[in-house]
Design a protein around this motif. Structure first.
Motif, short mmCIF file in Angstrom:
data_model
loop_
_atom_site.label_atom_id
_atom_site.label_comp_id
_atom_site.label_asym_id
_atom_site.label_seq_id
_atom_site.Cartn_x
_atom_site.Cartn_y
_atom_site.Cartn_z
N UNK A 293 42.36 50.23 45.40
CA UNK A 293 43.78 49.86 45.50
C UNK A 293 44.10 49.20 46.84
N UNK A 294 43.55 49.74 47.91
CA UNK A 294 43.91 49.22 49.23
C UNK A 294 43.40 47.80 49.46
N UNK A 295 42.32 47.43 48.81
CA UNK A 295 41.76 46.08 48.96
C UNK A 295 41.78 45.34 47.62
N UNK A 296 42.79 45.62 46.82
CA UNK A 296 42.87 45.00 45.50
C UNK A 296 43.13 43.50 45.64
N UNK A 297 42.38 42.70 44.89
CA UNK A 297 42.58 41.26 44.82
C UNK A 297 42.49 40.82 43.36
N UNK A 298 42.82 39.57 43.10
CA UNK A 298 42.71 39.07 41.73
C UNK A 298 41.27 39.17 41.23
N UNK A 299 40.31 39.01 42.14
CA UNK A 299 38.90 39.10 41.74
C UNK A 299 38.52 40.52 41.35
N UNK A 300 39.33 41.50 41.74
CA UNK A 300 39.08 42.90 41.36
C UNK A 300 39.31 43.09 39.87
N UNK A 301 40.21 42.30 39.30
CA UNK A 301 40.59 42.47 37.90
C UNK A 301 39.61 41.78 36.96
N UNK A 302 39.65 42.19 35.70
CA UNK A 302 38.77 41.62 34.68
C UNK A 302 39.62 41.23 33.46
N UNK A 303 38.99 40.46 32.57
CA UNK A 303 39.59 40.15 31.29
C UNK A 303 40.97 39.54 31.41
N UNK A 304 41.87 39.96 30.52
CA UNK A 304 43.23 39.41 30.49
C UNK A 304 43.95 39.63 31.81
N UNK A 305 43.73 40.79 32.43
CA UNK A 305 44.44 41.12 33.66
C UNK A 305 44.18 40.09 34.76
N UNK A 306 42.97 39.57 34.86
CA UNK A 306 42.64 38.67 35.96
C UNK A 306 43.50 37.41 35.95
N UNK A 307 43.81 36.90 34.78
CA UNK A 307 44.58 35.66 34.68
C UNK A 307 46.07 35.89 34.49
N UNK A 308 46.49 37.12 34.40
CA UNK A 308 47.90 37.43 34.09
C UNK A 308 48.80 37.08 35.27
N UNK A 309 49.94 36.49 34.98
CA UNK A 309 50.87 36.09 36.05
C UNK A 309 51.50 37.30 36.73
#
Length: 371
Positions: A293-309
């Motif tokens: 959580x403390x270093x969360x970035x878009x690259x941390x996410x996968x699938x639909x979440x990564x591209x979600x606005x």
């Protein structure tokens, strides 16, 4: 999260692993007391330490917290330190004397688990008298009238279609506040995968909650693992923005033997340390702690979440829900916006959400200057 001050604003504390139930949906599989649970002196010192770090609320949980003999002493220390106190019980052991103590100790809220009609609740709790005791506890608190209390329900495929019946039970018991949470595939529930709320049933749950919110006899408190953005997600929170999982940034979970996690509901691989090896302060402030959580970035996410606005705001929602469903920190299938997007339904964000989203838009000029 770069400009976010990390401090344990809210602490959920499993004061004992002992429990007088063996609920099939228990996220930790609680039952017998751990042999190395914190002593009274260790627990009181921990409360003082948490207060010193800025904790604003501490919840006594379990297991069944009323089975810990010194729970009143812990509650007294929390209150004397000027911190809001909460307790969650299955209600089975609650007596009129306990209810008087809840009032005397000035708990800010007392939660009682109620998961369905009598037959369903007893099946989930694996105890023939659990429903009778839980509803009796709610009635005793209503009769006392000196403190806030609520019912807490974990929703799965078992009880999804009993929500309106639960509401009627709460009205009869004099309970006017109801917290509804989504059950996850953790703890004992791993052995009952067919009972975990199916993705097909998730939109049904959202609609049921929205209908309940239109009633005025019981106030609905929607759990942080339900909803997120889109038309219905925003409606669940009355248009307020949702800022995702606070585990390890503003929320901490502590197990009865001193293990520290970002959130008590997280699986054991998220343990960051033990207060008997390092102080809670050292664990909390350790460089590299709570990185998910403390270093969360878009690259941390996968699938639909990564591209979600909406990712900069919700960061994939509840970590436990996502990890238990997909094994990934942020690829959360239990997101109502995800369902709406798949069906071509686009919501119109309110002014507040638009303003927040604009803060995270890429700045081509800044990127060019940096380059």
């Amino acid at each position: 999260m770069e400009d976010f001050k990390f401090f344990p604003y809210s602490v959920i504390w499993e004061v004992t692993f002992a429990c007088n139930m063996r609920c099939i949906h228990c996220g930790t599989g609680a039952g017998k007391m751990r042999p190395d649970e914190l002593t009274t002196n260790e627990a009181l010192a921990l409360i003082d330490e948490l207060t010193g770090l800025g904790a604003q609320e501490i919840t006594l949980s379990g297991g069944e917290p009323l089975l810990r003999k010194d729970w009143r002493q812990l509650a007294e220390r929390i209150k004397s330190n000027g911190v809001r106190s909460y307790i969650i019980t299955n209600g089975y052991a609650v007596t009129p004397e306990d209810v008087d103590d809840f009032a005397r100790l000035k708990f800010n809220d007392v939660g009682v688990s109620l998961d369905g009609t009598e037959k369903t609740h007893n099946f989930i709790r694996q105890h023939p008298k659990s429903w009778a005791q839980a509803t009796n506890a709610l009635k005793l608190m209503a009769e006392n009238g000196e403190f806030l209390f609520c019912a807490v329900s974990q929703i799965s495929n078992i009880n999804l279609h009993e929500l309106d019946e639960i509401r009627k039970i709460l009205v009869d018991c004099g309970c006017r506040l109801w917290r509804i949470q989504l059950n996850t595939s953790t703890g004992r529930m791993k052995d009952y995968p067919d009972l975990v709320l199916s993705l097909d049933n998730y939109p049904v749950l959202i609609d049921e909650i929205l209908e309940l919110k239109r009633q005025d006899d019981v106030r609905i408190d929607v759990g942080e693992n339900i909803g997120y953005y889109g038309c219905k997600g925003s409606a669940l929170l009355d248009g307020s923005p949702y800022f995702g999982c606070y585990a390890g940034t503003r929320v901490a979970g502590i197990e009865s033997d001193g293990n520290v996690k970002g959130c008590l509901s997280m699986p054991e691989e998220f343990v960051e340390g033990n207060i008997r090896d390092s102080s809670f302060t050292e664990i909390w402030n350790r460089p590299g702690a709570f990185l998910y959580n403390r270093k969360f970035t878009r690259e941390t996410a996968d699938g639909f979440c990564r591209e979600c606005r909406y990712l900069p705001l919700c960061r994939g929602g509840c970590t436990t829900t996502s990890v238990s469903a997909t094994g990934r920190r942020a690829d959360n299938p239990y997101c109502i916006y995800r369902f709406e997007h798949a069906r071509g339904i686009e919501s119109e964000d309110n002014e507040m959400i638009i303003k927040l989203l604009n803060r995270f838009k890429p700045n081509p000029e800044k990127e060019t200057r940096t380059a």
